[in-house]
Design a protein around this motif. Structure first.
Motif, PDB file in Angstrom:
ATOM      1  N   ALA A  33       4.246  77.943 -46.555  1.00 52.97           N
ATOM      2  CA  ALA A  33       3.984  78.569 -47.851  1.00 52.97           C
ATOM      3  C   ALA A  33       2.488  78.498 -48.176  1.00 52.97           C
ATOM      4  O   ALA A  33       1.912  79.452 -48.701  1.00 52.97           O
TER       5      ALA A  33
ATOM      6  N   PRO B 280       2.478  68.234 -45.936  1.00 52.75           N
ATOM      7  CA  PRO B 280       2.614  68.910 -44.639  1.00 52.75           C
ATOM      8  C   PRO B 280       3.894  69.750 -44.562  1.00 52.75           C
ATOM      9  O   PRO B 280       3.956  70.711 -43.802  1.00 52.75           O
ATOM     10  N   ASP B 281       4.875  69.402 -45.385  1.00 50.75           N
ATOM     11  CA  ASP B 281       6.147  70.134 -45.384  1.00 50.75           C
ATOM     12  C   ASP B 281       6.030  71.495 -46.052  1.00 50.75           C
ATOM     13  O   ASP B 281       6.950  72.299 -45.988  1.00 50.75           O
ATOM     14  N   LYS B 282       4.887  71.763 -46.701  1.00 52.99           N
ATOM     15  CA  LYS B 282       4.712  73.052 -47.403  1.00 52.99           C
ATOM     16  C   LYS B 282       3.823  74.002 -46.607  1.00 52.99           C
ATOM     17  O   LYS B 282       3.359  75.007 -47.130  1.00 52.99           O
TER      18      LYS B 282
ATOM     19  N   ALA C 169       1.858  64.531 -39.645  1.00 50.31           N
ATOM     20  CA  ALA C 169       2.967  64.614 -38.684  1.00 50.31           C
ATOM     21  C   ALA C 169       2.946  63.433 -37.727  1.00 50.31           C
ATOM     22  O   ALA C 169       4.006  62.957 -37.294  1.00 50.31           O
ATOM     23  N   LEU C 170       1.734  62.951 -37.381  1.00 46.05           N
ATOM     24  CA  LEU C 170       1.612  61.896 -36.376  1.00 46.05           C
ATOM     25  C   LEU C 170       1.139  60.576 -36.990  1.00 46.05           C
ATOM     26  O   LEU C 170       0.560  59.738 -36.303  1.00 46.05           O
TER      27      LEU C 170
ATOM     28  N   PRO D 115      10.085  69.365 -41.820  1.00 41.64           N
ATOM     29  CA  PRO D 115       9.045  70.398 -41.904  1.00 41.64           C
ATOM     30  C   PRO D 115       7.645  69.797 -41.812  1.00 41.64           C
ATOM     31  O   PRO D 115       6.708  70.475 -41.411  1.00 41.64           O
ATOM     32  N   ASP D 116       7.532  68.517 -42.137  1.00 39.64           N
ATOM     33  CA  ASP D 116       6.226  67.852 -42.095  1.00 39.64           C
ATOM     34  C   ASP D 116       5.772  67.546 -40.675  1.00 39.64           C
ATOM     35  O   ASP D 116       4.641  67.146 -40.454  1.00 39.64           O
ATOM     36  N   LYS D 117       6.661  67.750 -39.689  1.00 36.46           N
ATOM     37  CA  LYS D 117       6.317  67.461 -38.289  1.00 36.46           C
ATOM     38  C   LYS D 117       6.026  68.746 -37.505  1.00 36.46           C
ATOM     39  O   LYS D 117       5.981  68.735 -36.283  1.00 36.46           O
ATOM     40  N   LEU D 118       5.839  69.850 -38.223  1.00 35.60           N
ATOM     41  CA  LEU D 118       5.783  71.159 -37.571  1.00 35.60           C
ATOM     42  C   LEU D 118       4.745  71.240 -36.448  1.00 35.60           C
ATOM     43  O   LEU D 118       5.051  71.684 -35.333  1.00 35.60           O
ATOM     44  N   LEU D 119       3.521  70.816 -36.703  1.00 32.63           N
ATOM     45  CA  LEU D 119       2.450  70.969 -35.701  1.00 32.63           C
ATOM     46  C   LEU D 119       2.761  70.193 -34.424  1.00 32.63           C
ATOM     47  O   LEU D 119       2.468  70.659 -33.320  1.00 32.63           O
ATOM     48  N   ALA D 120       3.346  69.014 -34.579  1.00 29.40           N
ATOM     49  CA  ALA D 120       3.692  68.225 -33.402  1.00 29.40           C
ATOM     50  C   ALA D 120       4.893  68.839 -32.689  1.00 29.40           C
ATOM     51  O   ALA D 120       4.953  68.900 -31.458  1.00 29.40           O
TER      52      ALA D 120
ATOM     53  N   GLY E  48       1.433  65.328 -28.880  1.00 27.53           N
ATOM     54  CA  GLY E  48       0.461  66.406 -29.020  1.00 27.53           C
ATOM     55  C   GLY E  48       0.712  67.214 -30.274  1.00 27.53           C
ATOM     56  O   GLY E  48       1.768  67.116 -30.898  1.00 27.53           O
ATOM     57  N   ALA E  49      -0.268  67.998 -30.636  1.00 28.22           N
ATOM     58  CA  ALA E  49      -0.111  68.939 -31.754  1.00 28.22           C
ATOM     59  C   ALA E  49      -0.861  70.216 -31.397  1.00 28.22           C
ATOM     60  O   ALA E  49      -1.891  70.175 -30.720  1.00 28.22           O
ATOM     61  N   LEU E  50      -0.335  71.346 -31.864  1.00 31.28           N
ATOM     62  CA  LEU E  50      -0.895  72.643 -31.461  1.00 31.28           C
ATOM     63  C   LEU E  50      -2.035  73.072 -32.396  1.00 31.28           C
ATOM     64  O   LEU E  50      -2.359  74.262 -32.484  1.00 31.28           O
TER      65      LEU E  50
ATOM     66  N   ALA F  74      10.083  74.270 -47.259  1.00 25.45           N
ATOM     67  CA  ALA F  74       8.874  74.384 -48.083  1.00 25.45           C
ATOM     68  C   ALA F  74       9.184  75.009 -49.435  1.00 25.45           C
ATOM     69  O   ALA F  74       8.569  74.673 -50.442  1.00 25.45           O
TER      70      ALA F  74
END
Lengths: 322, 322
Positions: A232, A227-229, A266-267, B227-232, A182-184, B266
């Protein structure tokens, strides 16, 4: 229905024909209900923004009663509920079924639990969600959409994407859900627009009917590429608003694109090279479909609400007589 | 002060000695004020959770008056304000100064703008923030902390990190701010805890005084590594809560670590290999210091509030007589 003397059909005083049973998809942000005949014809449909997240345990029954006021017959009606109304913080907790498993339990083992009610007209049963132990993940409500989709596409193997407040990706093999993540994304988007300084830049787009497609695509590309940024980049959007670098109306679409892009990144392991289906409502499902298509995927798209109804009907057929 | 007949000092009826001027740091989430003598001795200090984000244009003066009710003398008092009270959505917009530039303008070119007031006792001036055109970034309030720090460390070259609702990283060279970058970390953390489904898992930690250090470190490591997996990862935290895999109390610390880790990842280009200072309040500043130290950096830490006061005093000294 009651025939009038002049032969015209009219709606009877007590509303419409009473449904044989009622199907309910009660999610985090929205409630949908269908009144169904014995033959599962849809007699009526209602929807409202009465999401489970706004309700406490004791609020669910009054909310449903007020929502269905004109729809209930005098007798006892079975109401079959899927979604987050069955969460611990919901109406009544229904247990999770563990992956891998089919999206619905077999007849007699559906796992629906009765919810406590005060009104004798309601006979409420809540379907279980699905849980994955490692990595930890849960879903409630998406499983009936998946069941509805698989009832139409019984040979489907691949990944089903279900965008929403909590996006869900389910890996399907031989009729079973074998993995999920899942993702939020949707809820984060709403929280950023409503409860952070980004409201000043995103609010400028409210009330403008047009969706800024190029801004969405631009944000999507940035979210997928970096996605890692994300943390920021979110503040930079505020700075762009302050410095007049974002035209009014484009920030919401750009932010939506950024977050969906970050979710896809991320997925990526979930969807890359997979047979894909997107279940959801326009326009959000269309945005996911477009984003995946731009990555070389060829997702099929199906209406999430229609799939939920099909899944609820399939679940009802498996419910033990009571 | 008034001497009583018995020689004991007592507080006079109208409060305390009136301040020669008042320094105010009015940020997104908090308001701090100091009453200063002609010699810049601190006569009193007040702080409250009256953040600018809760206020509209017309709310600022009444909020300040009610906050300082007992502190104002009968005459007109200069109130020098730094922070987001000077934003477009704040009390009165003060323009940005453009990077690269010293954190405060030179005497006579400070750029403070008078704010409209109804109460004749208030003579309010709001300091400008700093803006960077490319990549877009802005700060309001951090610049006085930077000025205060540089007044104590005039030879400092390197990067100053200012954690908060909106974290800020400023690159300092030869007394000038030559670059900056922000992250929405603090506000995102609050929005996630208060306005998303994560409230169910993070709320379990509220009221428990102890900070779960190992959980913070665990989240920090995950945020820095992925950090690229944050949303998941945010949704997975919800799933862990639902499945009982997160002990009560640890989720808040873990989430804080995850977001700070994602911020450090980031903005790695900002701090890696740099001479570093962290300005802020305990315990947050300590967490950034610990996180950076764990990455092999050796930041010095200074109290953000003390730096803000020093910066406001430096700004006051440059204010043209009026």
């Amino acid at each position: 229905m009651v025939r009038r003397a002049d032969g015209e059909a009219r709606v009877s005083d007590n509303g419409r024909d009473a449904a044989a049973w009622i199907a309910v998809d009660w999610g985090t942000s929205r409630l949908r209900a269908w009144g169904l005949s014995v033959e599962n014809d849809v007699l009526w449909r209602e929807a409202a923004d009465i999401g489970s997240r706004r309700l406490r345990h004791d609020d669910f029954e009054p909310a449903l009663l007020s929502f269905l006021a004109a729809r209930l017959g005098p007798g006892r009606t079975l109401v079959l509920v899927a979604g987050t109304a069955g969460a611990r913080e919901g109406w009544s907790e229904s247990p999770y079924r563990r992956l891998p498993c089919p999206p619905l339990g077999p007849p007699g083992q559906l796992g629906a639990v009765p919810a406590p009610t005060r009104d004798a007209r309601l006979d409420v049963h809540i379907l279980p969600g699905l849980a994955q132990a490692e990595p930890p993940d849960v879903m409630r409500g998406e499983e009936v959409q998946i069941a509805g989709f698989l009832s139409l596409n019984p040979g489907f193997d691949g990944v089903i994407c279900l965008p929403g407040s909590h996006s869900k990706w389910a890996l399907i093999s031989a009729g079973e859900v074998v993995g999920c993540a899942g993702a939020l994304t949707g809820e984060l988007y709403a929280a950023l627009c409503d409860h952070t300084v980004l409201r000043h830049v995103t609010a400028t787009g409210e009330g403008t009917a047009a969706w800024d497609g190029p801004a969405f695509k631009d944000g999507l590309g940035e979210g997928m590429a970096s996605p890692d940024k994300l943390l920021a980049r979110l503040f930079a959007l505020r700075a762009e608003g302050v410095l007049g670098l974002r035209a009014p109306g484009e920030a919401r679409a750009w932010l939506s694109g950024l977050l969906i892009g970050a979710e896809l990144a991320a997925l990526r392991g979930y969807w890359l090279g997979q047979n894909l289906a997107v279940l959801g409502a326009a326009p959000l499902a269309g945005r996911y479909t477009a984003a995946l298509t731009a990555q070389g995927a060829a997702p099929i798209e199906a209406d999430g609400e229609a799939m939920a109804l099909r899944g609820l009907i399939a679940a009802h057929a498996r419910l033990a007589p009571h």
